[in-house]
Design a protein around this motif. Structure first.
Motif, mmCIF file in Angstrom:
data_model
loop_
_atom_site.group_PDB
_atom_site.id
_atom_site.type_symbol
_atom_site.label_atom_id
_atom_site.label_comp_id
_atom_site.label_asym_id
_atom_site.label_seq_id
_atom_site.Cartn_x
_atom_site.Cartn_y
_atom_site.Cartn_z
ATOM 1 N N SER A 121 0.836 -1.204 0.000
ATOM 2 C CA SER A 121 0.000 0.000 0.000
ATOM 3 C C SER A 121 0.870 1.254 0.000
ATOM 4 O O SER A 121 1.912 1.306 0.656
ATOM 5 N N GLY A 122 0.429 2.259 -0.774
ATOM 6 C CA GLY A 122 1.104 3.544 -0.813
ATOM 7 C C GLY A 122 2.446 3.551 -1.508
ATOM 8 O O GLY A 122 3.246 4.466 -1.306
ATOM 9 N N ALA A 123 2.720 2.566 -2.363
ATOM 10 C CA ALA A 123 4.063 2.412 -2.933
ATOM 11 C C ALA A 123 4.363 3.366 -4.085
ATOM 12 O O ALA A 123 5.538 3.617 -4.380
ATOM 13 N N PHE A 124 3.329 3.904 -4.763
ATOM 14 C CA PHE A 124 3.567 4.671 -5.980
ATOM 15 C C PHE A 124 2.976 6.072 -5.898
ATOM 16 O O PHE A 124 1.893 6.288 -5.347
ATOM 17 N N ARG A 125 3.688 7.015 -6.500
ATOM 18 C CA ARG A 125 3.212 8.403 -6.558
ATOM 19 C C ARG A 125 2.277 8.613 -7.746
ATOM 20 O O ARG A 125 1.351 9.415 -7.677
ATOM 21 N N VAL A 126 2.538 7.900 -8.849
ATOM 22 C CA VAL A 126 1.713 8.017 -10.055
ATOM 23 C C VAL A 126 1.287 6.622 -10.495
ATOM 24 O O VAL A 126 2.119 5.710 -10.588
ATOM 25 N N GLY A 151 0.205 6.543 -3.114
ATOM 26 C CA GLY A 151 0.640 7.234 -1.911
ATOM 27 C C GLY A 151 -0.365 8.297 -1.491
ATOM 28 O O GLY A 151 -1.331 8.578 -2.202
ATOM 29 N N PRO A 152 -0.149 8.940 -0.331
ATOM 30 C CA PRO A 152 -1.092 9.939 0.189
ATOM 31 C C PRO A 152 -1.384 11.070 -0.792
ATOM 32 O O PRO A 152 -2.503 11.566 -0.859
ATOM 33 N N GLU A 153 -0.385 11.492 -1.553
ATOM 34 C CA GLU A 153 -0.559 12.540 -2.561
ATOM 35 C C GLU A 153 -0.559 11.958 -3.969
ATOM 36 O O GLU A 153 -0.286 12.661 -4.945
#
Length: 236
Positions: A121-126, A151-153
């Motif tokens: 979980s949360g491993a990628f930004r795009v 990810g969060p953002e």
């Protein structure tokens, strides 16, 4: 041409995924994605350039960011992000081998189902998932997974066809002999690989409770779209 047997939806992850994998591989062999991107009718190539441009703009990927494409096909979309740390995921071993051939060894490749991502979980930004949801048995589950590994953002970009307008265009082309001859590749394009008849209300319904739609591009024109490209964000 004999229509392929659709994937099994019976309970049991092993049996279902195995059936889906075999069916998907048959579709991969039947519909040449490289021919589609590189040798389609000029109108299709123009539309795909518009779609890729929208994906690039909404993804807004920065140098060095971790980028995942779910349903990477032969790597035509991943190819547009050379400065990111790219991972391509697809169910088809054939597609992954084509991506490797296109993009070389400097990219991670994973074979998996889109609704069962073997990624923390949360491993990628795009995250990109373009023209894929309509091919999956449960697009809602796929969207849940996309948002989980963002990810969060994170910026999650998806695109779907608007089937009604595509079908209307095909019907018109088939009824007009002159158009049918001159635009044969458009009129004959099959959609048996699609498990869902997609439209914008369906996309909005699928993301409810999963993500929020920040922006939508309607292509090629807002008044007569045949593709939707959407930027999704995590719920607040």
């Amino acid at each position: 041409m004999t229509k392929a047997t659709p994937p099994s939806t019976e309970p049991g992850p092993h049996d279902s995924s195995q059936s889906l994998s075999e069916w998907n591989e048959e579709m991969v062999q039947r519909y040449d994605i490289e021919r589609y991107y590189e040798r389609s009718h000029p109108l299709i190539l123009w539309l795909e350039k518009r779609r890729l441009k929208a994906v690039l703009e909404l993804a807004d990927a920065r140098n060095g960011e971790r980028l995942l494409e779910v349903g990477c096909g032969a790597g035509h979309v991943l190819e547009q992000f050379p400065l990111t740390r790219r991972t391509g995921l697809d169910l088809s071993a054939t597609m992954l081998s084509r991506t490797r051939r296109r993009l070389g060894t400097g990219i991670a490749l994973v074979r998996a189902l889109a609704d069962q991502l073997p990624i923390r979980s949360g491993a990628f930004r795009v995250i990109i998932c373009t023209e894929v949801l309509e091919h999956t048995p449960d697009p809602h589950k796929v969207l849940i997974e996309l948002m989980r590994v963002a990810g969060p953002e994170g910026r999650v970009v998806v695109s779907i066809p608007r089937e009604e307008n595509i079908d209307r265009a095909k019907s018109l082309l088939r009824r007009v002999p002159l158009l049918r001859r001159s635009l044969a590749t458009l009129a004959d394009e099959g959609n048996e690989w699609h498990l869902h008849h997609m439209n914008l209300p369906m996309l909005r319904d699928m993301v409810r409770g999963v993500a929020r739609i920040e922006r939508i591009r309607k292509l090629p024109f807002p008044v007569l779209p045949v593709r939707y490209v959407a930027l999704l964000r995590k719920l607040d």
